[in-house]
Design a protein around this motif. Structure first.
Motif, PDB file in Angstrom:
ATOM      1  N   GLU A  37       2.141   1.773  -3.425  1.00  0.00           N
ATOM      2  CA  GLU A  37       1.208   2.246  -4.405  1.00  0.00           C
ATOM      3  C   GLU A  37       0.433   3.642  -4.025  1.00  0.00           C
ATOM      4  O   GLU A  37      -0.598   3.948  -4.521  1.00  0.00           O
ATOM      5  CB  GLU A  37       0.068   1.156  -4.345  1.00  0.00           C
ATOM      6  CG  GLU A  37       0.413   0.045  -4.889  1.00  0.00           C
ATOM      7  CD  GLU A  37      -0.554  -1.161  -4.811  1.00  0.00           C
ATOM      8  OE1 GLU A  37      -1.455  -0.783  -4.315  1.00  0.00           O
ATOM      9  OE2 GLU A  37      -0.207  -2.376  -5.585  1.00  0.00           O
ATOM     10  N   ASP A  38       1.247   4.326  -2.986  1.00  0.00           N
ATOM     11  CA  ASP A  38       0.958   5.575  -2.480  1.00  0.00           C
ATOM     12  C   ASP A  38      -0.800   5.511  -1.901  1.00  0.00           C
ATOM     13  O   ASP A  38      -1.397   6.482  -1.930  1.00  0.00           O
ATOM     14  CB  ASP A  38       0.720   6.741  -3.586  1.00  0.00           C
ATOM     15  CG  ASP A  38       2.148   6.837  -4.068  1.00  0.00           C
ATOM     16  OD1 ASP A  38       3.232   6.952  -3.084  1.00  0.00           O
ATOM     17  OD2 ASP A  38       2.497   7.402  -5.110  1.00  0.00           O
ATOM     18  N   ARG A  39      -1.055   4.425  -1.508  1.00  0.00           N
ATOM     19  CA  ARG A  39      -2.452   4.278  -0.993  1.00  0.00           C
ATOM     20  C   ARG A  39      -2.194   4.234   0.728  1.00  0.00           C
ATOM     21  O   ARG A  39      -3.270   4.720   1.345  1.00  0.00           O
ATOM     22  CB  ARG A  39      -3.129   2.884  -1.302  1.00  0.00           C
ATOM     23  CG  ARG A  39      -3.608   2.779  -2.660  1.00  0.00           C
ATOM     24  CD  ARG A  39      -4.220   1.445  -2.758  1.00  0.00           C
ATOM     25  NE  ARG A  39      -3.369   0.302  -2.712  1.00  0.00           N
ATOM     26  CZ  ARG A  39      -3.569  -0.662  -1.447  1.00  0.00           C
ATOM     27  NH1 ARG A  39      -4.461  -0.189  -0.714  1.00  0.00           N
ATOM     28  NH2 ARG A  39      -2.810  -1.482  -1.485  1.00  0.00           N
ATOM     29  N   PHE A  40      -1.110   4.260   1.269  1.00  0.00           N
ATOM     30  CA  PHE A  40      -0.968   4.415   2.675  1.00  0.00           C
ATOM     31  C   PHE A  40       0.126   5.647   2.495  1.00  0.00           C
ATOM     32  O   PHE A  40       1.263   5.408   2.056  1.00  0.00           O
ATOM     33  CB  PHE A  40      -0.177   3.140   3.143  1.00  0.00           C
ATOM     34  CG  PHE A  40      -0.159   3.063   4.619  1.00  0.00           C
ATOM     35  CD1 PHE A  40       0.731   3.839   5.433  1.00  0.00           C
ATOM     36  CD2 PHE A  40      -1.023   2.112   5.309  1.00  0.00           C
ATOM     37  CE1 PHE A  40       0.639   3.671   6.712  1.00  0.00           C
ATOM     38  CE2 PHE A  40      -0.865   1.955   6.763  1.00  0.00           C
ATOM     39  CZ  PHE A  40       0.045   2.690   7.332  1.00  0.00           C
ATOM     40  N   ALA A  84       0.755  -1.078   0.100  1.00  0.00           N
ATOM     41  CA  ALA A  84       0.030   0.027  -0.059  1.00  0.00           C
ATOM     42  C   ALA A  84       0.922   1.288   0.175  1.00  0.00           C
ATOM     43  O   ALA A  84       0.454   2.285  -0.741  1.00  0.00           O
ATOM     44  CB  ALA A  84      -0.957   0.029   1.129  1.00  0.00           C
TER      45      ALA A  84
END
Length: 332
Positions: A299-302, A296
């Motif tokens: 993927e720059d989601r976190f 994450a």
């Protein structure tokens, strides 16, 4: 030699009947119209049947007969079934009307919605981890179990006595009860063979554990008698019988280990195996969560702002906690 007694249940199969169509020619327009009429008729009938199944509705929410019946166990007494039916209906009504009232009175429904969503997520995660646990479960090999036992056997002590022996419960009026007691109390191999050959139909309960250690409490729980001091009792008693409510309970103890003894390997092995399996599963879950967090982050989601959960440290040294007892690690 211990014999294994089992009772097999045979389930009834379901018979399926197939009807072969007698139509051999292409379907005509009339036939198609006829089938369409039948379909629409059946659809309307299905809607009517669904409506007939509804017991009542409140604010657009309906309770059907099938919903209630699905919660009533099969095979219970008619009076119990009727009572349970009423209770299910009452609970549904109570929840429906109170929920509507509470919804109109509570000022902060968003907080409740967030709690419901959090609870839902926890259920989803728990169910997923349960499925993964089943799929990842691997039997711990015996070498690992033995190695753990050898390293910790002085810590693996019995919390109650362990025993070996034989136990039988019979009706006090059973013919041959004296012979049964004599066979159990002597408990030679020939006696056990004769007991299992001639008297099994008389037994209400029977267990032979002459070659397997069991917890004393497992045996004591079967007998309506208060054993105040198990260790003192087992030290002085090999054979025992008592009668209660028309049944006679008989057992013979061939060997025992007192409370506080080192557990024999064959007794401890199952628990050690289960513990090592749980440890493996816990390690797998930790690794899974870490890999998902790392993915994450890539993927720059976190997005890490002031705290890195992988390093377990605060990035911003100037950040201050409001609780003086909170201990934090600061990234240097």
């Amino acid at each position: 030699m211990k014999k294994i007694w089992s009772l097999n249940n045979t389930e009834r199969g379901m018979r399926k009947i197939f009807h072969r169509s007698r139509l051999s020619a292409p379907m005509s327009v009339c036939g198609l119209l006829l089938l369409t009429t039948i379909f629409l008729s059946c659809h309307e009938e299905k809607k009517e049947n669904q409506q007939e199944d509804v017991l009542f509705s409140i604010d657009g929410n309906s309770l059907s007969l099938s919903d209630v019946e699905s919660k009533i166990p099969v095979g219970i007494e008619p009076a119990d079934s009727a009572s349970l039916f009423d209770k299910i209906v009452d609970n549904w009504i109570e929840t429906a009307v109170l929920a509507k009232l509470a919804e109109s009175k509570l000022p902060d429904l968003e907080d409740i919605d967030s709690k419901v969503e959090a609870y839902r997520n926890r259920l989803i995660v728990a169910e997923y981890l349960r499925m993964m646990e089943e799929s990842q479960r691997q039997k711990v090999n015996s070498d690992s179990v033995r190695a753990y036992y050898d390293a910790h056997k002085k810590e693996l002590l019995t919390e109650s006595p362990l025993v070996k022996g034989i136990y039988m419960k019979v009706a006090s009026s059973s013919p041959g009860i004296e012979e049964i007691k004599n066979l159990i109390f002597r408990a030679t191999d020939d006696d056990i063979d004769q007991l299992e050959k001639n008297w099994m139909e008389t037994a209400l309960q029977y267990d032979y554990f002459g070659s397997t250690w069991i917890d004393w409490q497992t045996l004591a729980d079967q007998i309506p008698y208060r054993f105040y001091d198990p260790d003192a009792f087992l030290q002085s008693t090999d054979n025992f019988e008592t009668t209660y409510n028309g049944s006679t309970y008989i057992f013979h103890i061939s060997d025992y280990l007192p409370t506080g003894s080192e557990q024999p390997y064959e007794f401890a092995a199952n628990e050690i195996s289960s513990m090592l399996e749980r440890s493996k599963i816990g390690s797998y879950e930790d690794a899974l969560v870490r890999s998902l967090v790392e993915k994450a982050i890539k993927e720059d989601r976190f997005v890490i702002v002031n705290y890195d959960p992988l390093k377990r440290s605060f990035i911003n040294k100037s950040i201050k906690t409001t609780n003086k007892d909170t201990k934090i690690n600061e990234e240097i």
